[in-house]
Design a protein around this motif. Sequence first.
Motif, PDB file in Angstrom:
ATOM      1  N   ASP A  40       4.146   6.962  18.918  1.00  5.99           N
ATOM      2  CA  ASP A  40       3.937   8.085  18.013  1.00  5.99           C
ATOM      3  C   ASP A  40       3.994   9.387  18.808  1.00  5.99           C
ATOM      4  OD1 ASP A  40       3.517   9.339  15.633  1.00  5.99           O
ATOM      5  OD2 ASP A  40       1.435   8.687  15.391  1.00  5.99           O
TER       6      ASP A  40
ATOM      7  N   ASP B 151       0.815  -1.215   0.000  1.00  9.51           N
ATOM      8  CA  ASP B 151       0.000   0.000   0.000  1.00  9.51           C
ATOM      9  C   ASP B 151       0.848   1.264   0.000  1.00  9.51           C
ATOM     10  OD1 ASP B 151      -2.147  -1.718   0.171  1.00  9.51           O
ATOM     11  OD2 ASP B 151      -2.269  -1.588   2.356  1.00  9.51           O
ATOM     12  N   ILE B 152       2.125   1.151   0.345  1.00 12.79           N
ATOM     13  CA  ILE B 152       3.004   2.315   0.472  1.00 12.79           C
ATOM     14  C   ILE B 152       3.637   2.613  -0.882  1.00 12.79           C
ATOM     15  CG2 ILE B 152       5.040   3.240   1.625  1.00 12.79           C
ATOM     16  CD1 ILE B 152       4.423   1.479   4.002  1.00 12.79           C
TER      17      ILE B 152
ATOM     18  N   GLY C  42       3.867   9.693   6.461  1.00  9.22           N
ATOM     19  CA  GLY C  42       3.780   8.236   6.355  1.00  9.22           C
ATOM     20  C   GLY C  42       4.424   7.481   7.489  1.00  9.22           C
TER      21      GLY C  42
ATOM     22  N   ALA D  83       2.727   0.754  11.295  1.00 11.38           N
ATOM     23  CA  ALA D  83       1.634  -0.214  11.420  1.00 11.38           C
ATOM     24  C   ALA D  83       1.885  -1.466  10.602  1.00 11.38           C
ATOM     25  CB  ALA D  83       0.322   0.430  10.982  1.00 11.38           C
ATOM     26  N   ARG D  84       2.784  -1.402   9.619  1.00 13.15           N
ATOM     27  CA  ARG D  84       3.058  -2.545   8.755  1.00 13.15           C
ATOM     28  C   ARG D  84       4.261  -3.365   9.208  1.00 13.15           C
ATOM     29  NH1 ARG D  84       0.012   0.967   6.479  1.00 13.15           N
ATOM     30  NH2 ARG D  84      -1.280   0.480   4.680  1.00 13.15           N
TER      31      ARG D  84
ATOM     32  N   SER E 243       3.376   6.829  10.723  1.00 11.70           N
ATOM     33  CA  SER E 243       2.462   5.885  11.377  1.00 11.70           C
ATOM     34  C   SER E 243       2.041   4.773  10.434  1.00 11.70           C
ATOM     35  CB  SER E 243       1.230   6.628  11.901  1.00 11.70           C
ATOM     36  OG  SER E 243       1.597   7.631  12.826  1.00 11.70           O
ATOM     37  N   MET E 244       1.863   5.115   9.147  1.00 12.58           N
ATOM     38  CA  MET E 244       1.468   4.116   8.154  1.00 12.58           C
ATOM     39  C   MET E 244       2.534   3.026   8.036  1.00 12.58           C
ATOM     40  SD  MET E 244       0.450   4.744   4.158  1.00 12.58           S
ATOM     41  CE  MET E 244       2.067   5.443   3.775  1.00 12.58           C
ATOM     42  N   LEU E 245       3.797   3.433   8.033  1.00 16.51           N
ATOM     43  CA  LEU E 245       4.880   2.455   7.926  1.00 16.51           C
ATOM     44  C   LEU E 245       5.001   1.625   9.197  1.00 16.51           C
ATOM     45  CD1 LEU E 245       7.254   1.354   6.271  1.00 16.51           C
ATOM     46  CD2 LEU E 245       8.674   3.157   7.257  1.00 16.51           C
TER      47      LEU E 245
END
Length: 515
Positions: free
Chosen positions: A301, A192-193, A222, A228-229, A224-226
């Motif tokens: 975070d 998704d990134i 990005g 979470a993965r 937090s997005m990273l």
Amino acid sequence: MSIARVQTFSFSGIDALPVEVQVQIAPGLPLFLIVGLADKAVGESRERVRAALTAMGLALPPKRILVNLAPADLLKEGSHFDLPIALGVLTAMDILPAEEMALFAALGELSLDGRLAPVAGILPAAIAAGARDLGLICPQSQGAEASWAGEIGVLAPPDLLTLINHFKGDAVLASPARGPIETGPNGPDMADIRGMTVARRAAEIAAAGGHNLLMIGPPGGGKSMLAARIPGLLPDLSPREALEVSMIHSVAGMLHEGRLVTRPPFREPHHSASMAAIAGGGNRAKPGEISLAHRGVLFLDEFPEFPRAALEALRQPLESGRTTVARAAAHVTYPARFQLIAAMNPCRCGYLFDPARACGRAPRCGEDYQGKISGPLMDRIDIVIEMSPVTPAELLHAPIGETTALIASRIATARAAQRERYGDAAANNAEAPGDMIELLPDAKGFVEHAAEKLRLSARGFTRILRVARSIADLAGADSVRRADIAEALAYRHRVPGRNPLTQPPIKLVASRDSG
């Protein structure tokens, strides 16, 4: 005048300490007394026991009932003493056979109608009972959890009356089945990134070796997005790790439906969390977020927004892999071998280096903001990266990146090499002793020169070697090469007289063909 005895446990961290519930019914004025350094919840057990017996049509004898929790100098906390106290009273009243009760330990909270309510700590109690050649009596909803302890007899009745009928032969309680096992990766997919090549590379290295990672960038970049993965990139826990993590969650009352934790946990507390919530503590010295993240990821975070005391409490566990909650009555130790993933803005407003949104207080804004993170804590972070926001053009046109499954397969191969290399000495590269990391001759000279020039601490030097070893493992190299050291140094972010959070990263160049 006989004394009835029932075995149970008290808890110190994830250790279950044996406690013997001794019940004596003697002539005298009617009295129900509990002694043995019991807290308020244990002292209230007498009323729950009295109500439960009344609900079954039984009455306490009009005599002096004395309950002693031995050893008397060990603090007893929690409502799980309800069931063993009730069983001790019933045994003293000759309703339950003393010979059979001697074969079991018991934990459970009693409702006023006699039903058994779940309590914390069933799994470590079941393991401790098995070590003492005892079975375990627990609430029905936790029988699946207790069954993970191995080949021990587990009785999991829904209520006290059913348990009495079992011992009298009027009914038979079947052994509960083991609970389910977590399967599959956690979190969303790395595919998704879009873009973020350097950040993706750093996340893969961090996951491969269990290294601590700090991401610095403006809001919406990005981070937090990273983060979470990252849990989805980690391999499953080994059986020993799964049992240890599950015991921590059991003591915290978080092992739902007896589900054994086989995936690395991911904890992301809010930045308003207190030091006790992060490191553990409170009135009953419960495990904190760092222990709940044991063998997994602790994501913080808005890193500088956490209370200073909570951040400083991370320093010792990051080195030792455990945390000790000190109280006047006792010292409680929990495992805390976690991987720290942190994210922060470069300054309070978040746009320190953005020319389109120039920070009006630069550079003081960034200096004040990053000053909330102490040097010793920064020294324990292996990888620091600066992230730039992805442009709309990249979001629309950048190719789809590698999937979580593909990256996880490379990481699994690297972790397998680490297990073979270290054996029981370390679980991954982040825990590896420096003398077990093999360097090629030119890499040794390069890292020695770089460490002297960058004035790395002994801890920082060892962490450089560990990160370089992870880079080499991802490449399938037997020894650490000069290029691996150069990449690790670039992530280290350390230059004398330079603020690592308010200046661009250094550039160290080495050929990938070196060594």
